[in-house]
Design a protein around this motif. Structure first.
Motif, PDB file in Angstrom:
ATOM      1  N   ARG A   1      18.068  -3.888  15.907  1.00  0.00           N
ATOM      2  CA  ARG A   1      18.798  -3.902  14.638  1.00  0.00           C
ATOM      3  C   ARG A   1      17.823  -4.189  13.492  1.00  0.00           C
ATOM      4  N   GLY A   2      17.843  -3.318  12.506  1.00  0.00           N
ATOM      5  CA  GLY A   2      16.959  -3.460  11.356  1.00  0.00           C
ATOM      6  C   GLY A   2      15.674  -2.669  11.469  1.00  0.00           C
ATOM      7  N   THR A   3      15.416  -2.039  12.607  1.00  0.00           N
ATOM      8  CA  THR A   3      14.182  -1.261  12.729  1.00  0.00           C
ATOM      9  C   THR A   3      14.127  -0.147  11.688  1.00  0.00           C
ATOM     10  N   ALA A   4      15.263   0.513  11.478  1.00  0.00           N
ATOM     11  CA  ALA A   4      15.327   1.574  10.471  1.00  0.00           C
ATOM     12  C   ALA A   4      15.799   1.057   9.127  1.00  0.00           C
ATOM     13  N   ASP A   5      16.655   0.031   9.142  1.00  0.00           N
ATOM     14  CA  ASP A   5      17.351  -0.396   7.928  1.00  0.00           C
ATOM     15  C   ASP A   5      17.399  -1.913   7.857  1.00  0.00           C
ATOM     16  N   ASN A   6      16.467  -2.611   7.237  1.00  0.00           N
ATOM     17  CA  ASN A   6      15.345  -2.106   6.479  1.00  0.00           C
ATOM     18  C   ASN A   6      14.061  -2.843   6.881  1.00  0.00           C
ATOM     19  N   LYS A   7      14.139  -3.649   7.947  1.00  0.00           N
ATOM     20  CA  LYS A   7      12.980  -4.449   8.337  1.00  0.00           C
ATOM     21  C   LYS A   7      11.785  -3.578   8.687  1.00  0.00           C
ATOM     22  N   GLY A   8      12.036  -2.492   9.421  1.00  0.00           N
ATOM     23  CA  GLY A   8      10.932  -1.613   9.758  1.00  0.00           C
ATOM     24  C   GLY A   8      10.305  -0.973   8.543  1.00  0.00           C
ATOM     25  N   GLN A   9      11.131  -0.616   7.566  1.00  0.00           N
ATOM     26  CA  GLN A   9      10.616   0.086   6.398  1.00  0.00           C
ATOM     27  C   GLN A   9       9.788  -0.826   5.498  1.00  0.00           C
ATOM     28  N   HIS A  10      10.259  -2.042   5.233  1.00  0.00           N
ATOM     29  CA  HIS A  10       9.396  -2.881   4.395  1.00  0.00           C
ATOM     30  C   HIS A  10       8.222  -3.446   5.175  1.00  0.00           C
ATOM     31  N   SER A  11       8.303  -3.482   6.514  1.00  0.00           N
ATOM     32  CA  SER A  11       7.140  -3.858   7.312  1.00  0.00           C
ATOM     33  C   SER A  11       6.045  -2.801   7.206  1.00  0.00           C
ATOM     34  N   ILE A  12       6.433  -1.537   7.176  1.00  0.00           N
ATOM     35  CA  ILE A  12       5.472  -0.453   6.963  1.00  0.00           C
ATOM     36  C   ILE A  12       4.766  -0.624   5.629  1.00  0.00           C
ATOM     37  N   ASN A  13       5.530  -0.907   4.589  1.00  0.00           N
ATOM     38  CA  ASN A  13       4.939  -1.023   3.253  1.00  0.00           C
ATOM     39  C   ASN A  13       4.028  -2.236   3.138  1.00  0.00           C
ATOM     40  N   LEU A  14       4.415  -3.340   3.764  1.00  0.00           N
ATOM     41  CA  LEU A  14       3.545  -4.515   3.747  1.00  0.00           C
ATOM     42  C   LEU A  14       2.255  -4.257   4.516  1.00  0.00           C
ATOM     43  N   GLY A  15       2.347  -3.563   5.635  1.00  0.00           N
ATOM     44  CA  GLY A  15       1.150  -3.243   6.398  1.00  0.00           C
ATOM     45  C   GLY A  15       0.218  -2.318   5.639  1.00  0.00           C
ATOM     46  N   ALA A  16       0.777  -1.328   4.950  1.00  0.00           N
ATOM     47  CA  ALA A  16      -0.035  -0.417   4.153  1.00  0.00           C
ATOM     48  C   ALA A  16      -0.697  -1.143   2.990  1.00  0.00           C
ATOM     49  N   LEU A  17       0.037  -2.052   2.363  1.00  0.00           N
ATOM     50  CA  LEU A  17      -0.520  -2.823   1.260  1.00  0.00           C
ATOM     51  C   LEU A  17      -1.701  -3.673   1.734  1.00  0.00           C
ATOM     52  N   ALA A  18      -1.555  -4.296   2.900  1.00  0.00           N
ATOM     53  CA  ALA A  18      -2.650  -5.105   3.450  1.00  0.00           C
ATOM     54  C   ALA A  18      -3.877  -4.249   3.716  1.00  0.00           C
ATOM     55  N   ALA A  19      -3.674  -3.028   4.186  1.00  0.00           N
ATOM     56  CA  ALA A  19      -4.799  -2.142   4.456  1.00  0.00           C
ATOM     57  C   ALA A  19      -5.551  -1.790   3.177  1.00  0.00           C
ATOM     58  N   VAL A  20      -4.827  -1.523   2.095  1.00  0.00           N
ATOM     59  CA  VAL A  20      -5.473  -1.180   0.824  1.00  0.00           C
ATOM     60  C   VAL A  20      -6.221  -2.387   0.273  1.00  0.00           C
ATOM     61  N   LEU A  21      -5.630  -3.559   0.368  1.00  0.00           N
ATOM     62  CA  LEU A  21      -6.317  -4.758  -0.098  1.00  0.00           C
ATOM     63  C   LEU A  21      -7.594  -5.003   0.692  1.00  0.00           C
ATOM     64  N   GLU A  22      -7.552  -4.770   1.984  1.00  0.00           N
ATOM     65  CA  GLU A  22      -8.767  -4.929   2.792  1.00  0.00           C
ATOM     66  C   GLU A  22      -9.817  -3.902   2.386  1.00  0.00           C
ATOM     67  N   ALA A  23      -9.395  -2.657   2.193  1.00  0.00           N
ATOM     68  CA  ALA A  23     -10.343  -1.601   1.842  1.00  0.00           C
ATOM     69  C   ALA A  23     -10.948  -1.819   0.466  1.00  0.00           C
ATOM     70  N   ARG A  24     -10.172  -2.420  -0.447  1.00  0.00           N
ATOM     71  CA  ARG A  24     -10.658  -2.646  -1.805  1.00  0.00           C
ATOM     72  C   ARG A  24     -11.175  -4.072  -1.991  1.00  0.00           C
ATOM     73  N   LYS A  25     -11.378  -4.772  -0.896  1.00  0.00           N
ATOM     74  CA  LYS A  25     -11.938  -6.123  -0.924  1.00  0.00           C
ATOM     75  C   LYS A  25     -11.120  -7.062  -1.806  1.00  0.00           C
ATOM     76  N   GLY A  26      -9.801  -7.006  -1.622  1.00  0.00           N
ATOM     77  CA  GLY A  26      -8.923  -7.960  -2.286  1.00  0.00           C
ATOM     78  C   GLY A  26      -8.438  -7.560  -3.653  1.00  0.00           C
ATOM     79  N   ARG A  27      -8.696  -6.332  -4.083  1.00  0.00           N
ATOM     80  CA  ARG A  27      -8.246  -5.890  -5.395  1.00  0.00           C
ATOM     81  C   ARG A  27      -7.364  -4.652  -5.252  1.00  0.00           C
TER      82      ARG A  27
END
Length: 480
Positions: free
Chosen positions: A123-149
């Motif tokens: 429950r929540g994998t599609a609506d909406n825990k999975g979706q905002h988990s994807i966005n948080l994971g992507a955000l962390a990746a960009v922050l790592e790639a840009r060295k915190g910026r």
């Protein structure tokens, strides 16, 4: 590092199991909000699960109590790199619908994440825990790639009552309007048009739920003794509904019909195909407004649906004329519909059709929104998604369903971009809800690309705010 490195880091988050572990913890929290009360798990999801994750990414968060009694709290988390930079507002909801524990397939359940093939069940994998988990994971990746910026500021708003019609959301966004001030809204909810192709949608249809009810007498009477001399409320309710929508689903009340489909919306929907997936229902031939494509009927037009009918004892009918009857109805509508006048419109129609005794009651209402398909943010987002995924997304002027997008588009005055990571057959709100792993992984790359591109000020396609076309007045963000 460069853009491809950020996307590779986002993929690695899925491939090495970290995404599964994070989603597993979140699914295990029983955050049902549609049970008429706010269980402690709603606040726990914010305090114990999301706050630590956002704090590790440089956000400062505040949990805001809901002004509505028995409703879940909100999280406002802000990351300010420079007050002079533009701000992105992100959104998600951590609440879910009731688990329906006993109805899931054997070996599956709502509160434990299970993987079967490409499907992640819970429950929540599609609506909406999975979706905002994807966005948080992507955000962390960009922050790592840009060295915190990032190159911009960001605010997250997480609510814990979306599945209960977002009680308190308007009030909280009004009270914390300065803290939520931004230049762009970018979030994920709802389904793609199809699993194999990304989707970008720009708003949502609105919805008004209403009842038609008729109480002729306090009890039922034997149909043999009284049939033919006592009005049957079920018969009258059926004819009242039939006077509003015909046998092919066409709305016949002028005040409930939308304006004609605009050329811009028609052009946007021209390439959209509806249905055809393995678990999709077959479309009903000849159903709905004539002269429109399936996509136009679904996303560019209004529909009047009967959600439930009640009279007598359907499970065990008896030979009696029921004393009362009710029809639970819903109008899904697009921008330009005078939905605030629905009650008076329906009342006037029923009176004119000879049903003055049928009562009309509004039970739920939410506005429709739609960003102009020609808005510069739309072309920018389309190009970013295509660059990351290798295919142009389906672009919808609005989702066929409803979201509280009016808060962001109308109250906060933002251009709204939604990039969903689910698909139509995900079984959201039903037993066996699931997220497709392939879509989740692709979504991580798409969102990493979007978050990366928002921080670019040069190149071939900088974000619109790089040209001074941000939608909101630029000013220092207020502290929540």
């Amino acid at each position: 590092m460069h853009r491809p490195d950020a996307i590779a880091l986002a993929y690695a988050y899925f491939d090495d199991g970290r995404f599964f572990s994070d989603l597993q913890r979140r699914v295990a929290l029983r955050t049902e909000s549609d049970m008429g009360q706010a269980p402690p798990s709603l606040a726990a999801y914010l305090h114990e699960e999301l706050m630590p994750r956002l704090s590790a990414l440089g956000f400062q968060g505040t949990v805001v109590p809901n002004p509505q009694p028995h409703a879940g709290p909100f999280l406002i988390a802000r990351r300010v790199e420079d007050p002079a930079l533009p701000t992105v507002l992100a959104y998600g909801h951590g609440d879910v619908t009731s688990g329906q524990d006993a109805l899931w397939d054997e070996g599956l359940g709502p509160w434990s994440l299970r993987s079967r093939g490409d499907r992640l069940y819970g429950r929540g994998t599609a609506d909406n825990k999975g979706q905002h988990s994807i966005n948080l994971g992507a955000l962390a990746a960009v922050l790592e790639a840009r060295k915190g910026r990032l190159g911009y500021n960001m605010t997250w708003l997480i609510e814990m009552g979306e599945e209960a019609a977002s009680p308190g959301l308007h009030a909280v966004c009004t009270e914390y309007r300065e803290a939520l001030r931004a230049d762009l809204f970018l979030a994920s909810d709802g389904p793609r048009v199809s699993a194999g192709r990304p989707t970008l949608f720009l708003g949502s249809r609105g919805a008004v739920n209403f009842t038609l009810s008729l109480r002729e007498r306090p009890r039922a009477y034997h149909s043999g003794n009284w049939g033919g001399v006592l009005a049957n409320p079920a018969t009258r309710i059926c004819h009242a509904v039939g006077s509003m929508v015909d046998a092919r689903g066409r709305i016949t009340v002028e005040g409930l019909r939308p304006p004609p489909v605009s050329p811009a919306v028609r052009q946007t929907l021209a390439s959209i195909s509806i249905g055809g997936g393995a678990n999709d229902p077959a479309l009903s031939a000849g159903w709905g407004e004539p002269g429109l494509s399936a996509a136009e009927r679904l996303m560019g037009w209004n529909t009047l649906e009967v959600l439930a009918l009640g009279a007598g004892q359907p499970q065990r009918p008896v030979n009696a004329i029921p004393g009362e009857a009710v029809a639970h109805c819903q109008l899904r509508f697009v921008v330009g519909t005078p939905w605030q006048a629905l009650e008076s419109t329906v009342r006037a129609h029923l009176d004119a059709q000879g049903f003055p005794d049928v009562e009309v009651g509004i039970t739920l209402a939410g506005a429709a929104t739609r960003l102009d398909p020609d808005h510069p943010w739309v072309d920018w987002a389309r190009a970013s998604i295509e660059r990351s995924s290798g295919q142009s997304p389906d672009v919808l002027p609005n989702l066929a369903g409803s979201l509280p997008n009016d808060v962001f588009a109308d109250l906060l005055g933002l251009p709204t971009l939604w990039v969903p990571h689910s698909y139509p057959a995900c079984a959201q709100h039903a037993p066996n809800e699931h997220l497709l792993g392939s879509v989740a992984r692709e979504g991580l790359g798409i969102m990493a690309g979007l978050y990366w591109d928002l921080g670019e000020s040069g190149g071939d396609a900088p974000p619109p705010w790089a040209h001074g076309s941000a939608s909101a007045e630029r000013r220092e963000p207020a502290v929540a």
